[in-house]
Design a protein around this motif. Structure first.
Motif, PDB file in Angstrom:
ATOM      1  N   SER A  94      38.167  41.372  48.061  1.00  0.00           N
ATOM      2  CA  SER A  94      37.069  41.964  48.828  1.00  0.00           C
ATOM      3  C   SER A  94      37.433  42.150  50.294  1.00  0.00           C
ATOM      4  CB  SER A  94      35.817  41.090  48.710  1.00  0.00           C
ATOM      5  OG  SER A  94      35.383  41.010  47.372  1.00  0.00           O
ATOM      6  N   TYR A  95      38.302  41.291  50.800  1.00  0.00           N
ATOM      7  CA  TYR A  95      38.741  41.425  52.191  1.00  0.00           C
ATOM      8  C   TYR A  95      39.544  42.704  52.414  1.00  0.00           C
ATOM      9  CZ  TYR A  95      37.228  36.888  54.056  1.00  0.00           C
ATOM     10  OH  TYR A  95      36.489  35.828  54.529  1.00  0.00           O
ATOM     11  N   VAL A  96      40.131  43.242  51.352  1.00  0.00           N
ATOM     12  CA  VAL A  96      40.795  44.546  51.472  1.00  0.00           C
ATOM     13  C   VAL A  96      39.754  45.614  51.795  1.00  0.00           C
ATOM     14  CG1 VAL A  96      42.116  46.325  50.256  1.00  0.00           C
ATOM     15  CG2 VAL A  96      42.682  43.904  49.933  1.00  0.00           C
ATOM     16  N   ALA A  97      38.621  45.560  51.106  1.00  0.00           N
ATOM     17  CA  ALA A  97      37.550  46.528  51.366  1.00  0.00           C
ATOM     18  C   ALA A  97      37.033  46.411  52.790  1.00  0.00           C
ATOM     19  CB  ALA A  97      36.406  46.332  50.373  1.00  0.00           C
ATOM     20  N   ALA A  98      37.013  45.178  53.315  1.00  0.00           N
ATOM     21  CA  ALA A  98      36.523  44.939  54.677  1.00  0.00           C
ATOM     22  C   ALA A  98      37.612  45.136  55.725  1.00  0.00           C
ATOM     23  CB  ALA A  98      35.961  43.522  54.778  1.00  0.00           C
ATOM     24  N   ASN A  99      38.833  45.459  55.293  1.00  0.00           N
ATOM     25  CA  ASN A  99      39.986  45.649  56.179  1.00  0.00           C
ATOM     26  C   ASN A  99      40.311  44.393  56.984  1.00  0.00           C
ATOM     27  OD1 ASN A  99      42.163  47.208  57.095  1.00  0.00           O
ATOM     28  ND2 ASN A  99      41.034  47.915  58.897  1.00  0.00           N
ATOM     29  N   ARG A 100      40.001  43.237  56.429  1.00  0.00           N
ATOM     30  CA  ARG A 100      40.428  41.977  57.040  1.00  0.00           C
ATOM     31  C   ARG A 100      41.873  41.674  56.656  1.00  0.00           C
ATOM     32  NH1 ARG A 100      34.891  38.359  56.117  1.00  0.00           N
ATOM     33  NH2 ARG A 100      33.709  39.355  57.810  1.00  0.00           N
ATOM     34  N   VAL A 101      42.240  42.075  55.457  1.00  0.00           N
ATOM     35  CA  VAL A 101      43.649  42.156  55.065  1.00  0.00           C
ATOM     36  C   VAL A 101      43.857  43.576  54.568  1.00  0.00           C
ATOM     37  CG1 VAL A 101      43.798  39.709  54.483  1.00  0.00           C
ATOM     38  CG2 VAL A 101      43.266  41.367  52.686  1.00  0.00           C
ATOM     39  N   GLN A 102      45.083  44.039  54.616  1.00  0.00           N
ATOM     40  CA  GLN A 102      45.334  45.433  54.253  1.00  0.00           C
ATOM     41  C   GLN A 102      45.768  45.598  52.795  1.00  0.00           C
ATOM     42  OE1 GLN A 102      46.326  44.173  57.532  1.00  0.00           O
ATOM     43  NE2 GLN A 102      44.243  44.980  57.767  1.00  0.00           N
ATOM     44  N   ALA A 103      46.106  44.486  52.162  1.00  0.00           N
ATOM     45  CA  ALA A 103      46.495  44.553  50.753  1.00  0.00           C
ATOM     46  C   ALA A 103      46.361  43.176  50.130  1.00  0.00           C
ATOM     47  CB  ALA A 103      47.930  45.060  50.600  1.00  0.00           C
ATOM     48  N   TYR A 104      46.214  43.178  48.812  1.00  0.00           N
ATOM     49  CA  TYR A 104      46.141  41.928  48.053  1.00  0.00           C
ATOM     50  C   TYR A 104      46.876  42.138  46.741  1.00  0.00           C
ATOM     51  CZ  TYR A 104      44.321  37.856  45.596  1.00  0.00           C
ATOM     52  OH  TYR A 104      44.218  36.680  44.901  1.00  0.00           O
ATOM     53  N   ILE A 105      47.702  41.161  46.359  1.00  0.00           N
ATOM     54  CA  ILE A 105      48.415  41.238  45.082  1.00  0.00           C
ATOM     55  C   ILE A 105      48.215  39.943  44.302  1.00  0.00           C
ATOM     56  CG2 ILE A 105      50.145  42.846  45.971  1.00  0.00           C
ATOM     57  CD1 ILE A 105      52.113  40.504  46.100  1.00  0.00           C
ATOM     58  N   HIS A 106      48.203  40.059  42.975  1.00  0.00           N
ATOM     59  CA  HIS A 106      48.035  38.878  42.120  1.00  0.00           C
ATOM     60  C   HIS A 106      48.740  39.141  40.801  1.00  0.00           C
ATOM     61  CE1 HIS A 106      46.344  35.350  40.287  1.00  0.00           C
ATOM     62  NE2 HIS A 106      45.498  35.133  41.273  1.00  0.00           N
ATOM     63  N   ASN A 107      49.529  38.173  40.351  1.00  0.00           N
ATOM     64  CA  ASN A 107      50.318  38.376  39.137  1.00  0.00           C
ATOM     65  C   ASN A 107      49.712  37.718  37.902  1.00  0.00           C
ATOM     66  OD1 ASN A 107      51.109  35.638  39.965  1.00  0.00           O
ATOM     67  ND2 ASN A 107      52.561  35.818  38.277  1.00  0.00           N
ATOM     68  N   ASP A 108      48.573  37.028  38.064  1.00  0.00           N
ATOM     69  CA  ASP A 108      47.976  36.340  36.906  1.00  0.00           C
ATOM     70  C   ASP A 108      46.462  36.265  37.085  1.00  0.00           C
ATOM     71  OD1 ASP A 108      47.846  34.911  34.503  1.00  0.00           O
ATOM     72  OD2 ASP A 108      47.950  32.986  35.552  1.00  0.00           O
ATOM     73  N   ILE A 109      45.847  37.412  37.237  1.00  0.00           N
ATOM     74  CA  ILE A 109      44.425  37.460  37.568  1.00  0.00           C
ATOM     75  C   ILE A 109      43.575  37.463  36.296  1.00  0.00           C
ATOM     76  CG2 ILE A 109      44.015  39.970  37.605  1.00  0.00           C
ATOM     77  CD1 ILE A 109      42.861  39.306  40.550  1.00  0.00           C
ATOM     78  N   GLN A 110      42.373  36.931  36.416  1.00  0.00           N
ATOM     79  CA  GLN A 110      41.442  36.869  35.295  1.00  0.00           C
ATOM     80  C   GLN A 110      40.296  37.862  35.517  1.00  0.00           C
ATOM     81  OE1 GLN A 110      41.936  35.119  32.632  1.00  0.00           O
ATOM     82  NE2 GLN A 110      43.535  33.681  33.257  1.00  0.00           N
ATOM     83  N   PRO A 111      39.603  38.275  34.457  1.00  0.00           N
ATOM     84  CA  PRO A 111      38.501  39.233  34.633  1.00  0.00           C
ATOM     85  C   PRO A 111      37.453  38.766  35.636  1.00  0.00           C
ATOM     86  CG  PRO A 111      39.009  38.972  32.306  1.00  0.00           C
ATOM     87  CD  PRO A 111      39.819  37.942  33.030  1.00  0.00           C
ATOM     88  N   TRP A 112      37.114  37.470  35.601  1.00  0.00           N
ATOM     89  CA  TRP A 112      36.078  36.963  36.504  1.00  0.00           C
ATOM     90  C   TRP A 112      36.556  36.888  37.953  1.00  0.00           C
ATOM     91  CZ3 TRP A 112      37.391  34.346  31.931  1.00  0.00           C
ATOM     92  CH2 TRP A 112      38.429  33.416  32.044  1.00  0.00           C
ATOM     93  N   ASP A 113      37.872  36.945  38.168  1.00  0.00           N
ATOM     94  CA  ASP A 113      38.398  36.985  39.531  1.00  0.00           C
ATOM     95  C   ASP A 113      38.232  38.360  40.167  1.00  0.00           C
ATOM     96  OD1 ASP A 113      39.429  34.336  39.434  1.00  0.00           O
ATOM     97  OD2 ASP A 113      41.243  35.045  38.443  1.00  0.00           O
TER      98      ASP A 113
END
Length: 249
Positions: free
Chosen positions: A184-203
């Motif tokens: 969500s911080y990507v949407a707010a431009n607090r960080v410019q990108a986010y990556i995750h290699n083992d994400i779950q649907p609820w995440d």
């Protein structure tokens, strides 16, 4: 339905804050995944509220799994996303609630109860943080970007290698501890990108709507548009997400 999701997230957040930084028992779901009383109580509250308002809808919740799985409507719930942070007294955790129809997320709420920040979106209606419209950043150069990530529960040398590769080509890499907030911080431009290699649907279900409604891109590591049961995710603007694919494949 967004008002229902916002109110329910706020109620779950109150449960989390009632126990935060107080002595509590924790149980281990795995070596690096824990469960607190706040996870259990908040999830029970959310499920109870959904059953009361939408008795025919399905639910996918982190702690208790699927409820009424045959329904086309599915609420995807993480009652405390960032439990390790939460149990350690670190104020970076959230409540994540999404509604999907035939596996397509329609709305999402990510609530940070410590800072009282509601980040939310409905399909075709935009993304907001406490009523303020959100838009992803337009940065095109990775060296000017803060890239956030999380380790997840499936850890390997490959994750370390990806982070190592990103460090010299970005301004900074940060491990946050709450995937829904990081996304969500990507949407707010607090960080410019986010990556995750083992994400779950609820995440990611709630944040997926938030990112896309803020003009962002959410892909899996194959470069395809992220779907509800994908286990990898890259969130950023169109330009950066394509560049980041080179570092995660």
């Amino acid at each position: 339905m967004i008002e229902f999701a916002l109110k329910t997230a706020e109620k779950a957040g109150r449960v989390a804050m009632r126990h935060f930084r107080r002595k509590m028992k924790t149980a281990f779901k795995s070596k690096q995944d824990i469960l607190t009383i706040a996870d259990t109580e908040a999830e029970k509250l959310v499920i109870r509220e959904i059953h009361r308002r939408f008795p025919n809808h399905g639910i996918l919740a982190e702690e208790t799994g699927e409820h009424n799985p045959k329904s086309d409507y599915l609420w995807v719930v993480d009652p405390v996303d960032g439990t390790v942070n939460y149990a350690a007294g670190l104020p970076f955790f959230s409540v994540s609630i999404a509604l999907a129809y035939k596996k397509q997320p329609l709305l999402g709420v990510v609530y940070d109860p410590f800072h009282n920040e509601f980040i939310y979106a409905e399909k075709n209606r935009g993304s907001y943080l406490n009523g303020r419209r959100l838009r992803v950043g337009d940065e095109r150069n990775l060296i000017n970007c803060v890239v956030a990530t999380d380790l997840g529960h499936k850890r390997s040398r490959l994750i370390a290698r990806r982070i190592k590769n990103l460090i010299p080509v970005t301004r900074a890499v940060r491990i946050l501890g709450s995937a829904s907030l990081g996304l969500s911080y990507v949407a707010a431009n607090r960080v410019q990108a986010y990556i995750h290699n083992d994400i779950q649907p609820w995440d990611a279900a709630a944040a997926s709507v938030i990112i896309r409604e803020a003009g962002g891109n959410l892909l899996n590591f194959s470069g395809k548009s992220w779907e509800l049961y994908d286990r990898t995710a890259i969130a950023s603007n169109q330009s950066l997400s394509k560049q980041l694919l080179e570092y995660v494949r």
